[in-house]
Design a protein around this motif. Structure first.
Motif, PDB file in Angstrom:
ATOM      1  N   MET A   8       0.845  -1.194   0.000  1.00 54.93           N
ATOM      2  CA  MET A   8       0.000   0.000   0.000  1.00 54.93           C
ATOM      3  C   MET A   8       0.880   1.244   0.000  1.00 54.93           C
ATOM      4  O   MET A   8       1.787   1.373   0.809  1.00 54.93           O
ATOM      5  N   GLY A   9       0.624   2.157  -0.924  1.00 55.36           N
ATOM      6  CA  GLY A   9       1.401   3.376  -1.012  1.00 55.36           C
ATOM      7  C   GLY A   9       0.799   4.486  -0.161  1.00 55.36           C
ATOM      8  O   GLY A   9      -0.171   4.285   0.574  1.00 55.36           O
ATOM      9  N   VAL A  10       1.397   5.666  -0.261  1.00 55.20           N
ATOM     10  CA  VAL A  10       0.925   6.833   0.487  1.00 55.20           C
ATOM     11  C   VAL A  10       0.556   7.930  -0.499  1.00 55.20           C
ATOM     12  O   VAL A  10       1.379   8.330  -1.329  1.00 55.20           O
ATOM     13  N   ASP A  11      -0.658   8.416  -0.405  1.00 59.52           N
ATOM     14  CA  ASP A  11      -1.089   9.552  -1.213  1.00 59.52           C
ATOM     15  C   ASP A  11      -0.657  10.814  -0.464  1.00 59.52           C
ATOM     16  O   ASP A  11      -1.369  11.310   0.414  1.00 59.52           O
ATOM     17  N   TRP A  12       0.529  11.319  -0.788  1.00 55.49           N
ATOM     18  CA  TRP A  12       1.094  12.437  -0.040  1.00 55.49           C
ATOM     19  C   TRP A  12       0.261  13.710  -0.178  1.00 55.49           C
ATOM     20  O   TRP A  12       0.162  14.501   0.765  1.00 55.49           O
ATOM     21  N   THR A  13      -0.345  13.901  -1.324  1.00 48.91           N
ATOM     22  CA  THR A  13      -1.190  15.082  -1.514  1.00 48.91           C
ATOM     23  C   THR A  13      -2.404  15.030  -0.593  1.00 48.91           C
ATOM     24  O   THR A  13      -2.776  16.032   0.041  1.00 48.91           O
ATOM     25  N   ALA A  14      -3.009  13.849  -0.503  1.00 51.01           N
ATOM     26  CA  ALA A  14      -4.170  13.683   0.371  1.00 51.01           C
ATOM     27  C   ALA A  14      -3.764  13.818   1.839  1.00 51.01           C
ATOM     28  O   ALA A  14      -4.503  14.403   2.648  1.00 51.01           O
ATOM     29  N   LEU A  15      -2.589  13.292   2.196  1.00 48.95           N
ATOM     30  CA  LEU A  15      -2.113  13.400   3.578  1.00 48.95           C
ATOM     31  C   LEU A  15      -1.860  14.856   3.945  1.00 48.95           C
ATOM     32  O   LEU A  15      -2.245  15.310   5.034  1.00 48.95           O
ATOM     33  N   GLU A  16      -1.223  15.595   3.047  1.00 50.16           N
ATOM     34  CA  GLU A  16      -0.966  17.015   3.306  1.00 50.16           C
ATOM     35  C   GLU A  16      -2.268  17.773   3.524  1.00 50.16           C
ATOM     36  O   GLU A  16      -2.377  18.591   4.450  1.00 50.16           O
ATOM     37  N   ASP A  46       4.641   1.105   6.411  1.00 44.92           N
ATOM     38  CA  ASP A  46       4.778   0.057   5.398  1.00 44.92           C
ATOM     39  C   ASP A  46       5.660   0.532   4.246  1.00 44.92           C
ATOM     40  O   ASP A  46       6.506  -0.220   3.740  1.00 44.92           O
ATOM     41  N   LEU A  47       5.481   1.789   3.845  1.00 48.37           N
ATOM     42  CA  LEU A  47       6.303   2.346   2.771  1.00 48.37           C
ATOM     43  C   LEU A  47       7.770   2.408   3.186  1.00 48.37           C
ATOM     44  O   LEU A  47       8.673   2.105   2.382  1.00 48.37           O
ATOM     45  N   ALA A  48       8.019   2.786   4.440  1.00 49.00           N
ATOM     46  CA  ALA A  48       9.394   2.853   4.940  1.00 49.00           C
ATOM     47  C   ALA A  48      10.038   1.472   4.960  1.00 49.00           C
ATOM     48  O   ALA A  48      11.240   1.324   4.689  1.00 49.00           O
ATOM     49  N   THR A  49       9.249   0.445   5.245  1.00 48.03           N
ATOM     50  CA  THR A  49       9.765  -0.925   5.266  1.00 48.03           C
ATOM     51  C   THR A  49      10.174  -1.374   3.868  1.00 48.03           C
ATOM     52  O   THR A  49      11.194  -2.051   3.681  1.00 48.03           O
TER      53      THR A  49
END
Length: 252
Positions: free
Chosen positions: A1-9, A180-183
């Motif tokens: 699972m990735g991270v939607d950085w725009t949505a997180l911001e 999870d992304l960091a792993t």
């Protein structure tokens, strides 16, 4: 699972703006000077947490400092409620005062008196030294009172110091996604991208909240290990000169 950085911001920005605006609106008589995102460690750990929001006002800072000073005096055993001119008052306690008797001192008594005088002089010298050291300590505290590592800029010491921006399960979902992304892709690259997001939020908060505050609001991401770099990224050049003139020129 990735991270939607725009949505997180956007999620962090909206939540931080809402909480900060509520605090500022509830205290219109206070001058809020800083807002910070903190609580996210850059050191590798088991998970990557969502940030905490902190705010502080000039009035809250002064009140907390006065309270801390009072507590320190109490710890030292100083009676804050005692009248400074107590001994000169007409109702001062005269019990225990010794009447003066004219006696002839023996040689031993004279020596004892001399010894007591020497001890008194030593005690006075010690008190003088304590006073000097206390004055030096006070001067040092005054010099450091507005430095970045003082309570003025330490979010965990502020009156509004730990406002959760996101409740579970949403907070846990974001945390799990970043962990999870960091792993999979590495801690350093993930936390760097996360801090880039937090810096963008801080810049946005300053722009959106400045019109609600009476002074130029300082908004930043707080982390002791990268304090100077983060200040240079978050603050305007004018704010750096005004609040942290000791820093080098801002990052271009």
């Amino acid at each position: 699972m990735g991270v939607d950085w725009t949505a997180l911001e956007e999620a962090i920005r909206v939540a931080a703006l809402r909480h900060a605006a509520e605090v500022i609106a509830e205290h219109p008589e206070q001058n809020f000077y800083a807002i910070a995102l903190h609580g996210v460690s850059t050191s590798e750990s088991e998970n990557i947490a969502m940030p905490l929001l902190a705010l502080n006002s000039v009035e809250a800072l002064e009140r907390d400092r006065q309270s801390e000073s009072r507590d320190l005096l109490v710890e030292r055993g100083e009676d804050l409620d005692e009248d400074d001119n107590y001994e000169d008052r007409s109702d001062a306690d005269l019990q225990g005062q010794l009447s003066v008797e004219h006696v002839t001192e023996t040689e031993d008594e004279f020596q004892d008196s001399a010894d007591e005088t020497d001890e008194a002089d030593e005690d006075e010298d010690s008190e003088d030294l304590d006073a000097v050291l206390s004055a030096i300590e006070a001067d040092l505290e005054d010099d450091d009172g507005d430095s970045f590592y003082s309570d003025k800029w330490e979010p965990s010491d502020w009156h509004w110091s730990a406002i959760d921006l996101c409740q579970d399960p949403a907070a846990q979902i974001w945390s799990d996604a970043m962990t999870d992304l960091a792993t999979r892709e590495g801690w350093e690259s993930t936390i760097k991208r996360y801090y880039h997001t937090l810096v963008a939020v801080a810049q946005s908060l300053r722009e959106e909240l400045n019109e609600r505050t009476k002074v130029d609001l300082v908004a930043y991401v707080a982390d002791d290990d990268h304090a100077e770099k983060l200040l240079e990224l978050c603050l305007t050049p004018q704010q750096l000169v005004e609040h942290f003139p000791q820093l080098e020129q801002p990052v271009q």
